[in-house]
Design a protein around this motif. Sequence first.
Motif, short mmCIF file in Angstrom:
data_model
loop_
_atom_site.label_atom_id
_atom_site.label_comp_id
_atom_site.label_asym_id
_atom_site.label_seq_id
_atom_site.Cartn_x
_atom_site.Cartn_y
_atom_site.Cartn_z
N PRO A 18 0.81 -1.22 0.00
CA PRO A 18 0.00 0.00 0.00
C PRO A 18 0.84 1.27 0.00
CG PRO A 18 0.02 -0.99 2.17
CD PRO A 18 0.72 -1.95 1.26
N LYS A 19 0.30 2.29 -0.63
CA LYS A 19 0.88 3.64 -0.54
C LYS A 19 0.52 4.16 0.85
CE LYS A 19 -1.54 5.12 -4.24
NZ LYS A 19 -2.08 4.07 -5.14
N PRO A 20 1.07 5.33 1.22
CA PRO A 20 0.70 5.89 2.54
C PRO A 20 -0.82 5.92 2.72
CG PRO A 20 2.47 7.15 1.58
CD PRO A 20 2.09 6.14 0.55
N ARG A 21 -1.27 5.54 3.91
CA ARG A 21 -2.71 5.38 4.12
C ARG A 21 -3.26 6.47 5.06
NH1 ARG A 21 -3.16 -0.76 6.00
NH2 ARG A 21 -5.12 -0.77 4.89
N PRO A 22 -4.58 6.69 5.02
CA PRO A 22 -5.20 7.64 5.94
C PRO A 22 -5.03 7.16 7.38
CG PRO A 22 -6.74 7.02 4.20
CD PRO A 22 -5.56 6.11 4.08
N LYS A 23 -5.07 8.10 8.34
CA LYS A 23 -4.91 7.70 9.74
C LYS A 23 -5.96 8.41 10.59
CE LYS A 23 -1.43 7.13 13.33
NZ LYS A 23 -1.73 5.73 13.65
N ASP A 24 -6.45 7.70 11.60
CA ASP A 24 -7.47 8.30 12.46
C ASP A 24 -6.84 9.18 13.52
OD1 ASP A 24 -9.57 7.07 11.21
OD2 ASP A 24 -9.43 5.25 12.43
N THR A 28 -10.58 11.59 10.35
CA THR A 28 -9.59 10.78 9.63
C THR A 28 -8.80 11.69 8.68
OG1 THR A 28 -11.00 8.85 9.75
CG2 THR A 28 -9.28 8.81 8.10
N VAL A 29 -7.50 11.59 8.74
CA VAL A 29 -6.65 12.47 7.92
C VAL A 29 -6.13 11.71 6.72
CG1 VAL A 29 -4.60 13.93 7.96
CG2 VAL A 29 -5.99 13.70 10.02
N LYS A 30 -6.31 12.30 5.52
CA LYS A 30 -5.85 11.62 4.30
C LYS A 30 -4.48 12.16 3.90
CE LYS A 30 -10.25 10.35 2.22
NZ LYS A 30 -11.28 11.05 3.00
N PRO A 31 -3.63 11.29 3.30
CA PRO A 31 -2.26 11.70 2.96
C PRO A 31 -2.20 12.88 1.98
CG PRO A 31 -2.59 9.36 2.51
CD PRO A 31 -3.88 9.87 3.01
N ASP A 32 -3.19 12.98 1.05
CA ASP A 32 -3.05 14.02 0.01
C ASP A 32 -3.62 15.37 0.40
OD1 ASP A 32 -5.63 13.23 -0.02
OD2 ASP A 32 -5.67 12.53 -2.10
N GLU A 33 -3.90 15.58 1.71
CA GLU A 33 -4.36 16.91 2.14
C GLU A 33 -3.20 17.91 2.03
OE1 GLU A 33 -6.12 16.75 6.02
OE2 GLU A 33 -7.39 15.05 5.50
N ASP A 34 -3.54 19.20 1.87
CA ASP A 34 -2.49 20.22 1.72
C ASP A 34 -1.74 20.46 3.02
OD1 ASP A 34 -3.45 20.47 -0.76
OD2 ASP A 34 -4.60 22.31 -0.40
#
Length: 529
Positions: A275-281, A286-292
């Motif tokens: 898997p690529k970097p995953r979201p985390k709680d 939940t924070v997604k990796p592609d957020e600014d």
Amino acid sequence: MKSFQKEISRRRTFGIISHPDAGKTTLTEKLLLFGGAIQEAGAVKSNKIKKGATSDFMEIERQRGISVATSVLGFEYKDIKINILDTPGHKDFAEDTFRTLTAVDSVIVVIDVAKGVEEQTEKLVEVCRMRNIPMIVFINKLDREGKDAFELLDEIEQKLNLTVTPLSFPIGMGYDFKGIYNIWEKNVNLFTGDPRKDIEETVEISDLNSEELDQLIGNTAAETLREELELAQGVYPEFDKEAYLEGNLQPVFFGSALNNFGVRELLDCFIEIAPKPRPKDSDVRTVKPDEDQFTGFVFKIHANMDPKHRDRLAFIKIVSGKFERNKPYLHVRLGKNLKFSSPNAFFAEKKEIVDVSYPGDIVGLHDTGNFKIGDTLTEGEYLNYRGVPSFSPEHFRYINNADPMKSKQLEKGIDQLMDEGVAQLFTLEMNGRKVIGTVGALQFEVIQYRLEHEYGAKCTYENLNVYKATWIEAEDEKSEEFKDFKRVKAKFLAKDKQGQLVFFADSQFSLQMTQQKYPSLKFHFTSEF
């Protein structure tokens, strides 16, 4: 934006876990070899070390031939940026390993072909299953006599509760070990016993019934392989990437890390499916990796990476956004902004200063005492990442100063080692004596050794009969029940480093009795409440 997405999608961050001596550190070394990161890989051999392993850089690790601290290693392979966290397998350092698992996106489990599934592997896999971390299994040491492939696959299914599917299959074992048939790429890799040759030569065989196979490995071995593969395809499910990513299916590879055999197959498949970097709680959302916006958390602190400088490094896993050098970030627990002029990326003890890091990367920040394990950094948002607990210790000793002239050094040393999470420090309420609690007994030696060699302070220990330490939570601190508890149990109470109240139970029986006597109090076994 496109390049930011591309940077995220080419990152793979994983941990390597196993029982001690299954060959984790040796496998890590060989993976680095493929990344061109080291020219000659070292192996962990007990006592007589010719070239030590790159990832074991603490003096005590070299003396004992075991890994004590988690090390972080990064390298590039086929345009994929890979970050490996090599964890200690020894059960006395399990806490460090549990914390590391909060920072990885997937895991490689190493199993020794002769010993099969061992107890430490069971514990660690359980933690991965709780968090649904995708796992790949690598069965190591095939050049030695060991269990039959099917027996091993059965054992993994039963003991670890996993659903496995072999993606490579051994041809023979031990003395008859001829090589590996790679189901994933449909080719045969022959084992010559010469580690330099074993990397290159693979022969493509798409049709198992072709005579070429017989010429390569001999008639008997070829027949056996055909039968075994047919059986394997009948018994085990086909590989399904979705099921693997959800943590419901575990691909299995066979090989010998010491001879660098089967490692390339593992790595090639890994970069395709992992898997690529995953979201985390977090506690808010939940924070997604592609957020600014950048966010990240501290999962490990290492004091004295360089014994001459007494420096502390906080290891930060980046969850979202870009981490940029010299930009101020909010330290959520302290509520203040900090900026970092020399964030490090790692290659074992070699470090480079990086200007920008992306989700999935691990960055080391020089720390003057601002960080604790579990701290969150953001660009201003107040959120905390969960899941970096302190476990209830199982071994307790009083710590005494053996050299009154060095009491300052001792205090500083203990303070820094506790921040690092090597052990936990408790101060008794009654007389202020210091008690150290650890998950494993070997840690006392590590602490004593490091205090003396890194801080110049000597300490002695005294035994303390404690069965478990539990954190106490009272619904109402003014209640009569709580006051009674504090009075009756005064000599069993202590404060941890955060000033939370801890109760030392001297036996399982007395813990149960206390719980029954004071029903309104809650007794917690991890500090994360």
